[in-house]
Motif scaffolding. Structure first.
Motif, PDB file in Angstrom:
ATOM      1  N   SER A 111       0.764  -1.169   0.069  1.00 27.66           N
ATOM      2  CA  SER A 111      -0.060  -0.064   0.072  1.00 27.66           C
ATOM      3  C   SER A 111       0.856   1.311   0.047  1.00 27.66           C
ATOM      4  O   SER A 111       1.941   1.247   0.302  1.00 27.66           O
ATOM      5  N   ASP A 112       0.259   2.373  -0.361  1.00 30.06           N
ATOM      6  CA  ASP A 112       0.879   3.638  -0.457  1.00 30.06           C
ATOM      7  C   ASP A 112      -0.017   4.843  -0.104  1.00 30.06           C
ATOM      8  O   ASP A 112      -0.657   5.317  -1.007  1.00 30.06           O
ATOM      9  N   PRO A 113      -0.187   4.993   1.108  1.00 27.41           N
ATOM     10  CA  PRO A 113      -1.283   5.910   1.570  1.00 27.41           C
ATOM     11  C   PRO A 113      -1.054   7.490   1.093  1.00 27.41           C
ATOM     12  O   PRO A 113      -1.974   8.196   0.793  1.00 27.41           O
ATOM     13  N   SER A 114      -0.021   7.710   0.702  1.00 30.52           N
ATOM     14  CA  SER A 114       0.227   9.131  -0.090  1.00 30.52           C
ATOM     15  C   SER A 114      -0.343   9.142  -1.447  1.00 30.52           C
ATOM     16  O   SER A 114      -0.608  10.326  -2.000  1.00 30.52           O
ATOM     17  N   LYS A 115      -0.793   7.843  -1.962  1.00 30.13           N
ATOM     18  CA  LYS A 115      -1.363   8.024  -3.295  1.00 30.13           C
ATOM     19  C   LYS A 115      -2.925   7.666  -3.439  1.00 30.13           C
ATOM     20  O   LYS A 115      -3.466   7.291  -4.484  1.00 30.13           O
ATOM     21  N   ARG A 116      -3.584   7.763  -1.987  1.00 29.68           N
ATOM     22  CA  ARG A 116      -4.808   7.333  -2.018  1.00 29.68           C
ATOM     23  C   ARG A 116      -5.868   8.160  -2.747  1.00 29.68           C
ATOM     24  O   ARG A 116      -6.631   7.641  -3.567  1.00 29.68           O
ATOM     25  N   ASP A 117      -5.787   9.527  -3.006  1.00 27.58           N
ATOM     26  CA  ASP A 117      -6.506  10.468  -3.954  1.00 27.58           C
ATOM     27  C   ASP A 117      -6.236  10.044  -5.206  1.00 27.58           C
ATOM     28  O   ASP A 117      -7.224  10.033  -5.992  1.00 27.58           O
ATOM     29  N   LEU A 118      -5.011   9.783  -5.606  1.00 28.52           N
ATOM     30  CA  LEU A 118      -4.941   9.216  -6.987  1.00 28.52           C
ATOM     31  C   LEU A 118      -5.424   7.983  -7.177  1.00 28.52           C
ATOM     32  O   LEU A 118      -6.140   7.995  -8.502  1.00 28.52           O
ATOM     33  N   LEU A 119      -5.431   7.032  -6.347  1.00 25.42           N
ATOM     34  CA  LEU A 119      -5.980   5.776  -6.662  1.00 25.42           C
ATOM     35  C   LEU A 119      -7.770   5.783  -6.561  1.00 25.42           C
ATOM     36  O   LEU A 119      -8.063   5.268  -7.602  1.00 25.42           O
ATOM     37  N   LEU A 120      -8.406   6.698  -5.731  1.00 27.32           N
ATOM     38  CA  LEU A 120      -9.806   6.964  -5.809  1.00 27.32           C
ATOM     39  C   LEU A 120     -10.173   7.643  -7.058  1.00 27.32           C
ATOM     40  O   LEU A 120     -11.274   7.312  -7.638  1.00 27.32           O
ATOM     41  N   LYS A 121      -9.312   8.414  -7.521  1.00 23.15           N
ATOM     42  CA  LYS A 121      -9.651   9.065  -8.738  1.00 23.15           C
ATOM     43  C   LYS A 121      -9.598   8.395  -9.944  1.00 23.15           C
ATOM     44  O   LYS A 121     -10.591   8.382 -10.792  1.00 23.15           O
ATOM     45  N   ARG A 131      -4.687  -3.957 -12.681  1.00 22.32           N
ATOM     46  CA  ARG A 131      -3.456  -3.010 -13.392  1.00 22.32           C
ATOM     47  C   ARG A 131      -3.468  -1.454 -12.852  1.00 22.32           C
ATOM     48  O   ARG A 131      -2.353  -1.010 -12.491  1.00 22.32           O
ATOM     49  N   LEU A 132      -4.662  -1.061 -12.103  1.00 24.12           N
ATOM     50  CA  LEU A 132      -4.658  -0.049 -11.560  1.00 24.12           C
ATOM     51  C   LEU A 132      -3.821   0.088 -10.212  1.00 24.12           C
ATOM     52  O   LEU A 132      -2.858   0.803  -9.751  1.00 24.12           O
ATOM     53  N   CYS A 133      -3.745  -1.178  -9.495  1.00 25.38           N
ATOM     54  CA  CYS A 133      -2.978  -1.162  -8.375  1.00 25.38           C
ATOM     55  C   CYS A 133      -1.482  -1.304  -8.502  1.00 25.38           C
ATOM     56  O   CYS A 133      -0.915  -0.769  -7.980  1.00 25.38           O
ATOM     57  N   ALA A 134      -1.522  -2.149  -9.882  1.00 25.82           N
ATOM     58  CA  ALA A 134       0.154  -2.074 -10.204  1.00 25.82           C
ATOM     59  C   ALA A 134       0.611  -0.589 -10.510  1.00 25.82           C
ATOM     60  O   ALA A 134       1.786  -0.520 -10.227  1.00 25.82           O
ATOM     61  N   LYS A 135      -0.232   0.188 -11.225  1.00 26.52           N
ATOM     62  CA  LYS A 135       0.286   1.379 -11.620  1.00 26.52           C
ATOM     63  C   LYS A 135       1.053   2.255 -10.150  1.00 26.52           C
ATOM     64  O   LYS A 135       1.663   2.780 -10.463  1.00 26.52           O
ATOM     65  N   PHE A 136       0.270   1.829  -9.207  1.00 27.75           N
ATOM     66  CA  PHE A 136       0.508   2.905  -7.909  1.00 27.75           C
ATOM     67  C   PHE A 136       1.456   1.989  -7.049  1.00 27.75           C
ATOM     68  O   PHE A 136       1.542   2.156  -5.935  1.00 27.75           O
ATOM     69  N   ARG A 137       1.930   0.672  -7.643  1.00 23.41           N
ATOM     70  CA  ARG A 137       2.631  -0.186  -6.663  1.00 23.41           C
ATOM     71  C   ARG A 137       2.014  -0.823  -5.417  1.00 23.41           C
ATOM     72  O   ARG A 137       2.628  -0.804  -4.471  1.00 23.41           O
ATOM     73  N   MET A 138       0.782  -1.089  -5.658  1.00 22.40           N
ATOM     74  CA  MET A 138       0.166  -1.602  -4.591  1.00 22.40           C
ATOM     75  C   MET A 138      -0.213  -2.998  -5.118  1.00 22.40           C
ATOM     76  O   MET A 138      -0.236  -3.343  -6.163  1.00 22.40           O
ATOM     77  N   ASN A 139      -1.228  -3.784  -4.245  1.00 19.13           N
ATOM     78  CA  ASN A 139      -1.986  -4.972  -4.496  1.00 19.13           C
ATOM     79  C   ASN A 139      -3.334  -4.703  -4.101  1.00 19.13           C
ATOM     80  O   ASN A 139      -3.884  -3.839  -3.410  1.00 19.13           O
ATOM     81  N   ARG A 140      -4.036  -5.726  -4.302  1.00 19.84           N
ATOM     82  CA  ARG A 140      -5.616  -5.899  -4.142  1.00 19.84           C
ATOM     83  C   ARG A 140      -5.885  -5.437  -2.675  1.00 19.84           C
ATOM     84  O   ARG A 140      -6.648  -4.309  -2.353  1.00 19.84           O
ATOM     85  N   LEU A 141      -5.150  -6.165  -1.622  1.00 14.02           N
ATOM     86  CA  LEU A 141      -5.212  -5.806  -0.274  1.00 14.02           C
ATOM     87  C   LEU A 141      -4.935  -4.661   0.205  1.00 14.02           C
ATOM     88  O   LEU A 141      -5.608  -3.984   1.024  1.00 14.02           O
ATOM     89  N   GLY A 142      -3.899  -4.102  -0.346  1.00 12.31           N
ATOM     90  CA  GLY A 142      -3.268  -2.885  -0.102  1.00 12.31           C
ATOM     91  C   GLY A 142      -4.098  -1.529  -0.409  1.00 12.31           C
ATOM     92  O   GLY A 142      -4.399  -0.743   0.403  1.00 12.31           O
ATOM     93  N   ALA A 143      -4.764  -1.829  -1.612  1.00 16.98           N
ATOM     94  CA  ALA A 143      -5.761  -0.903  -1.840  1.00 16.98           C
ATOM     95  C   ALA A 143      -6.973  -0.628  -1.222  1.00 16.98           C
ATOM     96  O   ALA A 143      -7.357   0.274  -0.762  1.00 16.98           O
ATOM     97  N   TYR A 144      -7.476  -2.240  -1.006  1.00 15.53           N
ATOM     98  CA  TYR A 144      -8.497  -2.064  -0.041  1.00 15.53           C
ATOM     99  C   TYR A 144      -8.341  -1.205   1.077  1.00 15.53           C
ATOM    100  O   TYR A 144      -9.195  -0.480   1.808  1.00 15.53           O
ATOM    101  N   ARG A 145      -7.211  -1.470   1.843  1.00 19.03           N
ATOM    102  CA  ARG A 145      -7.045  -1.013   3.332  1.00 19.03           C
ATOM    103  C   ARG A 145      -6.941   0.309   3.337  1.00 19.03           C
ATOM    104  O   ARG A 145      -7.390   1.141   4.358  1.00 19.03           O
ATOM    105  N   ILE A 146      -6.628   1.065   2.215  1.00 18.33           N
ATOM    106  CA  ILE A 146      -6.590   2.652   2.148  1.00 18.33           C
ATOM    107  C   ILE A 146      -7.734   3.569   1.560  1.00 18.33           C
ATOM    108  O   ILE A 146      -7.870   4.370   1.843  1.00 18.33           O
ATOM    109  N   ALA A 147      -8.631   2.679   0.643  1.00 19.27           N
ATOM    110  CA  ALA A 147      -9.317   3.264  -0.077  1.00 19.27           C
ATOM    111  C   ALA A 147     -10.464   3.935   0.666  1.00 19.27           C
ATOM    112  O   ALA A 147     -11.166   5.036   0.706  1.00 19.27           O
ATOM    113  N   GLY A 148     -11.074   3.099   1.695  1.00 15.71           N
ATOM    114  CA  GLY A 148     -12.421   3.649   2.423  1.00 15.71           C
ATOM    115  C   GLY A 148     -13.507   3.850   1.710  1.00 15.71           C
ATOM    116  O   GLY A 148     -13.565   3.414   0.410  1.00 15.71           O
ATOM    117  N   GLU A 149     -14.711   4.469   2.139  1.00 13.13           N
ATOM    118  CA  GLU A 149     -15.977   4.792   1.407  1.00 13.13           C
ATOM    119  C   GLU A 149     -15.586   5.746   0.334  1.00 13.13           C
ATOM    120  O   GLU A 149     -14.640   6.584   0.603  1.00 13.13           O
TER     121      GLU A 149
END
Length: 350
Positions: free
Chosen positions: A182-192, A205-223
């Protein structure tokens, strides 16, 4: 190549230990400090034959067997489906079977060691095709059913048997669990970019773009896209799907194979730590005590919002995923969304 600590056991000793201990091959191998493929290989010449494992050769041969049981598992979940391995689509990196009953995604580089087994049981000879990865862990297994074609079985054995039949097998070290990236600093870009998804297959592919994986993205995405659920949400989901006659898709897999059930669930039965679906032609066995994190996830698509429930173990490995069966090219299923919204959540995510 790396051998496990007790790989110096002779094939005779391994066979004797298996006979004495009884039980599942996976469990006996673990008790002996072996990988399951090494235990199976020790039976070469004793009802077991080493065969070519690549799916491009193996799956068309299995199709000719007729109706079989397809079994795919990871450390926490097992799926079993009856059907025919038809409509095979080869691929260098990913292959598929698209039969409504035997629906699988196969990753050929992990189909390394293959075996045919004929085992004497109280009910007669049990015949199976078993495939393992380079570490000696099971990727996929096929079990013949009463109506399977034994002439095709003999042909498979003759055509795919390897020239060298060795009862000692070297295996590689297991790949360590990846865990959450995960990379919390990229949360806004991830959600965008999450909002711009048009197909669920774009997500990894979106997760890989930000060097995250599925679970890492879920942990920071939120509502509004992600909600943390209690582990108890999984058996509750199955109960709600049963009671409301909702057709669901169940994805269970490992590095080399993902097997999919699409349809209803009828018979639910908890047995110790196991949550089970015991339906004709479809069984699911889930170690509920292995479920550490559960997430309700929404992904936009051209066909409406796709909502899934996904369970992970304590090391971050994906155990099982649940989706609704899409109808009329529409991923949005209001009844499913209502069920997921009612599942117990967590005040503080894992």
């Amino acid at each position: 190549m790396a051998q496990t600590e007790t790989a110096q056991l002779t094939p005779d000793a391994i066979r004797e230990a298996f006979k004495t201990r009884g039980g599942r091959a996976r469990d006996v191998a673990e008790a002996l400090g072996l990988r399951e493929a090494q235990l199976v290989a020790a039976h070469i010449g004793q009802g077991t034959t080493a065969i070519a494992a690549h799916p491009d050769r193996l799956i068309p041969a299995i199709e000719r067997l007729g109706t079989c049981m397809a079994l795919t598992r990871n450390a926490s979940c097992v799926i079993e489906k009856d059907g025919v391995y038809s409509d095979y689509h080869p691929g260098e990196h990913a292959a598929m079977t698209l039969n409504p009953d035997i629906d699988m995604r196969l990753f050929p580089k992990h189909w390394v060691h293959g075996f045919l087994q004929e085992q004497e049981t109280d009910t007669g000879i049990r015949r199976s095709v078993q495939v393992f990865d380079a570490a000696g862990d099971a990727v996929h297994k096929t079990y013949l059913r009463e109506g399977s074609d034994l002439a095709a079985w003999a042909a498979l054995k003759a055509d795919l048997a390897l020239p060298e039949q060795r009862d000692v097998l070297e295996v590689e070290d297991r790949t360590p669990p990846e865990g959450a990236k995960s990379d919390p600093s990229k949360r806004d870009l991830l959600l965008k970019e999450w909002r711009r998804l048009t197909d669920t297959h774009q997500f990894l592919r979106l997760c890989a773009k930000f060097r995250m994986n599925r679970l890492g993205a879920y942990r920071i995405a939120g509502e509004p896209f992600v909600r943390a659920l209690a582990p108890a949400a999984v058996p509750e989901l199955l109960k709600q799907a049963q009671q409301n006659a909702i057709q669901i898709m169940v994805f269970v897999g490992n590095r080399g194979c993902i097997e999919i059930h699409s349809g209803p669930v009828h018979t639910l039965k908890a047995m110790g730590p196991w949550e089970n679906v015991l339906d004709p032609g479809f069984n699911l066995h889930l170690r509920q005590d292995h479920v550490a994190e559960v997430w309700a996830v929404e992904k936009p698509t051209k066909r409406g919002a796709a909502i899934s429930v996904e369970a992970f173990d304590a090391e971050g490995n994906l155990i099982v995923q649940f989706f609704p069966v899409a109808k009329d090219d529409n991923d949005h299923r209001p009844a499913w969304k209502k069920i997921v919204a009612g599942l117990p959540g967590l005040e503080v995510p894992a």
